[in-house]
Design a protein around this motif. Structure first.
Motif, PDB file in Angstrom:
ATOM      1  N   ILE A  75      35.050  49.371  48.648  1.00  0.00           N
ATOM      2  CA  ILE A  75      36.168  48.701  48.929  1.00  0.00           C
ATOM      3  C   ILE A  75      37.127  49.498  48.045  1.00  0.00           C
ATOM      4  O   ILE A  75      36.711  49.534  46.969  1.00  0.00           O
ATOM      5  CB  ILE A  75      36.013  46.952  48.334  1.00  0.00           C
ATOM      6  N   PHE A  76      38.223  49.893  48.366  1.00  0.00           N
ATOM      7  CA  PHE A  76      39.136  50.788  47.787  1.00  0.00           C
ATOM      8  C   PHE A  76      40.390  50.020  47.503  1.00  0.00           C
ATOM      9  O   PHE A  76      41.097  49.812  48.296  1.00  0.00           O
ATOM     10  CB  PHE A  76      39.394  52.030  48.602  1.00  0.00           C
ATOM     11  N   VAL A  77      40.613  49.804  46.329  1.00  0.00           N
ATOM     12  CA  VAL A  77      41.938  49.088  45.720  1.00  0.00           C
ATOM     13  C   VAL A  77      42.961  50.019  44.876  1.00  0.00           C
ATOM     14  O   VAL A  77      42.440  50.774  43.928  1.00  0.00           O
ATOM     15  CB  VAL A  77      41.335  48.100  44.943  1.00  0.00           C
ATOM     16  N   PHE A  78      44.209  49.838  45.072  1.00  0.00           N
ATOM     17  CA  PHE A  78      44.904  50.895  44.363  1.00  0.00           C
ATOM     18  C   PHE A  78      45.982  49.800  43.694  1.00  0.00           C
ATOM     19  O   PHE A  78      46.492  48.810  43.975  1.00  0.00           O
ATOM     20  CB  PHE A  78      45.916  51.479  45.386  1.00  0.00           C
ATOM     21  N   VAL A  79      45.964  49.995  42.201  1.00  0.00           N
ATOM     22  CA  VAL A  79      46.769  49.183  41.213  1.00  0.00           C
ATOM     23  C   VAL A  79      48.139  49.780  41.041  1.00  0.00           C
ATOM     24  O   VAL A  79      48.213  50.978  40.652  1.00  0.00           O
ATOM     25  CB  VAL A  79      46.191  48.886  39.971  1.00  0.00           C
ATOM     26  N   ILE A  80      49.298  49.280  41.205  1.00  0.00           N
ATOM     27  CA  ILE A  80      50.585  49.826  41.200  1.00  0.00           C
ATOM     28  C   ILE A  80      51.315  49.205  40.243  1.00  0.00           C
ATOM     29  O   ILE A  80      51.579  47.905  40.176  1.00  0.00           O
ATOM     30  CB  ILE A  80      51.079  50.128  42.561  1.00  0.00           C
ATOM     31  N   PRO A  81      52.353  49.868  39.408  1.00  0.00           N
ATOM     32  CA  PRO A  81      53.161  49.095  38.350  1.00  0.00           C
ATOM     33  C   PRO A  81      54.335  48.607  39.526  1.00  0.00           C
ATOM     34  O   PRO A  81      54.572  49.173  40.683  1.00  0.00           O
ATOM     35  CB  PRO A  81      53.423  50.195  37.616  1.00  0.00           C
ATOM     36  N   PRO A  82      55.029  47.690  38.815  1.00  0.00           N
ATOM     37  CA  PRO A  82      56.200  47.272  39.559  1.00  0.00           C
ATOM     38  C   PRO A  82      57.471  48.214  39.663  1.00  0.00           C
ATOM     39  O   PRO A  82      58.105  47.884  40.929  1.00  0.00           O
ATOM     40  CB  PRO A  82      56.688  46.048  38.839  1.00  0.00           C
ATOM     41  N   SER A  83      57.512  49.078  38.937  1.00  0.00           N
ATOM     42  CA  SER A  83      58.610  50.077  39.051  1.00  0.00           C
ATOM     43  C   SER A  83      58.251  51.762  38.466  1.00  0.00           C
ATOM     44  O   SER A  83      57.426  51.370  37.444  1.00  0.00           O
ATOM     45  CB  SER A  83      59.954  49.549  38.603  1.00  0.00           C
ATOM     46  N   ILE A  84      59.092  52.454  38.700  1.00  0.00           N
ATOM     47  CA  ILE A  84      58.835  53.895  37.890  1.00  0.00           C
ATOM     48  C   ILE A  84      59.146  53.640  36.566  1.00  0.00           C
ATOM     49  O   ILE A  84      58.465  54.078  35.548  1.00  0.00           O
ATOM     50  CB  ILE A  84      59.571  54.936  38.632  1.00  0.00           C
ATOM     51  N   GLU A  85      60.101  52.864  36.168  1.00  0.00           N
ATOM     52  CA  GLU A  85      60.427  52.605  34.787  1.00  0.00           C
ATOM     53  C   GLU A  85      59.637  51.754  33.982  1.00  0.00           C
ATOM     54  O   GLU A  85      59.324  52.374  32.868  1.00  0.00           O
ATOM     55  CB  GLU A  85      61.912  52.041  34.658  1.00  0.00           C
ATOM     56  N   GLU A  86      58.955  50.936  34.628  1.00  0.00           N
ATOM     57  CA  GLU A  86      57.950  50.131  33.772  1.00  0.00           C
ATOM     58  C   GLU A  86      56.528  51.000  33.656  1.00  0.00           C
ATOM     59  O   GLU A  86      56.255  50.991  32.467  1.00  0.00           O
ATOM     60  CB  GLU A  86      57.610  48.919  34.741  1.00  0.00           C
ATOM     61  N   LEU A  87      56.364  51.864  34.564  1.00  0.00           N
ATOM     62  CA  LEU A  87      55.154  52.816  34.266  1.00  0.00           C
ATOM     63  C   LEU A  87      55.377  53.567  33.207  1.00  0.00           C
ATOM     64  O   LEU A  87      54.436  53.693  32.150  1.00  0.00           O
ATOM     65  CB  LEU A  87      54.955  53.588  35.482  1.00  0.00           C
ATOM     66  N   GLU A  88      56.728  54.023  32.895  1.00  0.00           N
ATOM     67  CA  GLU A  88      56.998  55.209  31.834  1.00  0.00           C
ATOM     68  C   GLU A  88      56.918  54.161  30.720  1.00  0.00           C
ATOM     69  O   GLU A  88      56.336  54.429  29.374  1.00  0.00           O
ATOM     70  CB  GLU A  88      58.354  55.780  32.021  1.00  0.00           C
ATOM     71  N   ARG A  89      57.161  52.973  30.403  1.00  0.00           N
ATOM     72  CA  ARG A  89      57.283  52.025  29.470  1.00  0.00           C
ATOM     73  C   ARG A  89      55.793  51.945  28.960  1.00  0.00           C
ATOM     74  O   ARG A  89      55.565  51.990  27.971  1.00  0.00           O
ATOM     75  CB  ARG A  89      57.756  50.599  29.642  1.00  0.00           C
ATOM     76  N   ARG A  90      55.004  51.501  29.981  1.00  0.00           N
ATOM     77  CA  ARG A  90      53.594  51.152  29.706  1.00  0.00           C
ATOM     78  C   ARG A  90      52.819  52.399  29.141  1.00  0.00           C
ATOM     79  O   ARG A  90      52.001  52.227  28.162  1.00  0.00           O
ATOM     80  CB  ARG A  90      52.740  50.778  30.695  1.00  0.00           C
ATOM     81  N   LEU A  91      53.227  53.609  29.627  1.00  0.00           N
ATOM     82  CA  LEU A  91      52.374  54.685  29.327  1.00  0.00           C
ATOM     83  C   LEU A  91      52.746  54.978  27.485  1.00  0.00           C
ATOM     84  O   LEU A  91      52.006  55.400  26.807  1.00  0.00           O
ATOM     85  CB  LEU A  91      52.857  56.045  30.004  1.00  0.00           C
ATOM     86  N   ARG A  92      54.096  54.738  27.265  1.00  0.00           N
ATOM     87  CA  ARG A  92      54.538  54.990  26.014  1.00  0.00           C
ATOM     88  C   ARG A  92      54.337  54.008  25.010  1.00  0.00           C
ATOM     89  O   ARG A  92      53.454  54.250  24.006  1.00  0.00           O
ATOM     90  CB  ARG A  92      56.014  54.768  25.833  1.00  0.00           C
ATOM     91  N   GLY A  93      54.116  52.451  25.619  1.00  0.00           N
ATOM     92  CA  GLY A  93      53.675  51.477  24.957  1.00  0.00           C
ATOM     93  C   GLY A  93      52.104  51.430  24.162  1.00  0.00           C
ATOM     94  O   GLY A  93      51.915  50.946  23.387  1.00  0.00           O
ATOM     95  N   ARG A  94      51.344  52.161  25.105  1.00  0.00           N
ATOM     96  CA  ARG A  94      50.056  52.188  24.733  1.00  0.00           C
ATOM     97  C   ARG A  94      49.710  52.932  23.478  1.00  0.00           C
ATOM     98  O   ARG A  94      48.957  52.761  22.623  1.00  0.00           O
ATOM     99  CB  ARG A  94      49.280  52.938  25.790  1.00  0.00           C
TER     100      ARG A  94
END
Ligand code: ADP
Ligand code: 5GP
Length: 211
Positions: free
Chosen positions: A123-142
């Motif tokens: 079973i193949f599942v893809f997790v996607i963030p709600p927006s490109i801006e949020e993706l960048e925020r999470r990468l920095r937030g870590r």
């Protein structure tokens, strides 16, 4: 052991999501809820993050050791990400499934493609963030990466998302709880598939004179 007593082969869910999509957080929550579900611990040459433990999050190995495993054909899939190697042990994965355990794998799009070829029943599942801006925020937030690594991970995320077209399910990780619930629902529904349930309901057919 009679064939009746052999456990049914386990199923696997391969979860892909661009770095920062939140797939580790979603997968961890699923594993906590379902003790019968095992995490497939990958091998990597990347150094551990402060919160990571060897043998639990990854098997942290040297590049020489990793390359030796490739040469011996020990890896069912492997890929290079951000200059580091990541891969899944063929024997560990197959032994777990053979023993009837369900497996959760965290792999990139290349790993998922290789698994789909080797074992199309996954079973193949893809997790996607709600927006490109949020993706960048999470990468920095870590807070665990340098600016250059964040940039590379961000660019890579955009190209990985193009692979989404062949996945079975897409989970949007807007609110973490909602995303966990989506993955939980997928797993529960997959355990109820007729093909999986047939082994368990066999006695009903035996009593009623066969199918
Ligand atoms: P990945 O494994 O995909 O790289 P992580 O699970 O490490 O992602 O999450 C990246 C960062 O985003 C972490 O700091 C995590 O706490 C945060 N995060 C994950 N999901 C959400 C969410 N739904 N809302 C806000 N922050 C999130
Ligand atoms: P991270 O360094 O953030 O833990 O992971 C980087 C990327 O490597 C993520 O996209 C993750 O899904 C992927 N990855 C982790 N383990 C494996 C693996 O065993 N095989 C492959 N192909 N990718 C993996």
């Amino acid at each position: 052991m009679s064939s009746e007593r052999l456990p049914m082969e386990g199923m696997f869910i391969a979860v892909t999501g661009p770095s920062g999509s939140g797939k580790t957080s979603v997968c961890k929550a699923l594993l906590e809820r379902f003790p019968q579900l095992r995490f497939s611990v990958s091998l990597t040459t990347r150094p551990p993050r402060p919160t990571e433990a060897d043998g639990k999050d990854y098997h942290f190995v040297t590049e020489a050791e990793f390359r030796d495993r490739i040469d011996r054909g020990d890896l069912i899939e492997w890929a290079e990400n951000f200059g580091q190697l990541y891969g899944t042990s063929r024997e560990t994965m197959e032994a777990a499934l053979r023993d009837g355990h369900d497996l959760l794998l965290d792999v990139d799009t290349r790993g998922a493609r290789a698994l789909k070829k080797a074992r199309p029943g996954g079973i193949f599942v893809f997790v996607i963030p709600p927006s490109i801006e949020e993706l960048e925020r999470r990468l920095r937030g870590r807070g665990s990466e340098t600016e250059e690594t964040i940039r590379r991970r961000f660019d890579n995320a955009l190209s990985e998302i193009r692979e989404i077209v062949w996945y079975d399910y897409i989970i949007m990780n807007d609110k973490l709880d909602a995303a966990i619930e989506r993955l939980r629902s997928i797993y529960v529904a997959e355990t109820c598939r007729r093909e999986r349930m047939m082994v368990k309901i066999k006695p009903f057919f035996e009593r009623s004179g066969g199918i």
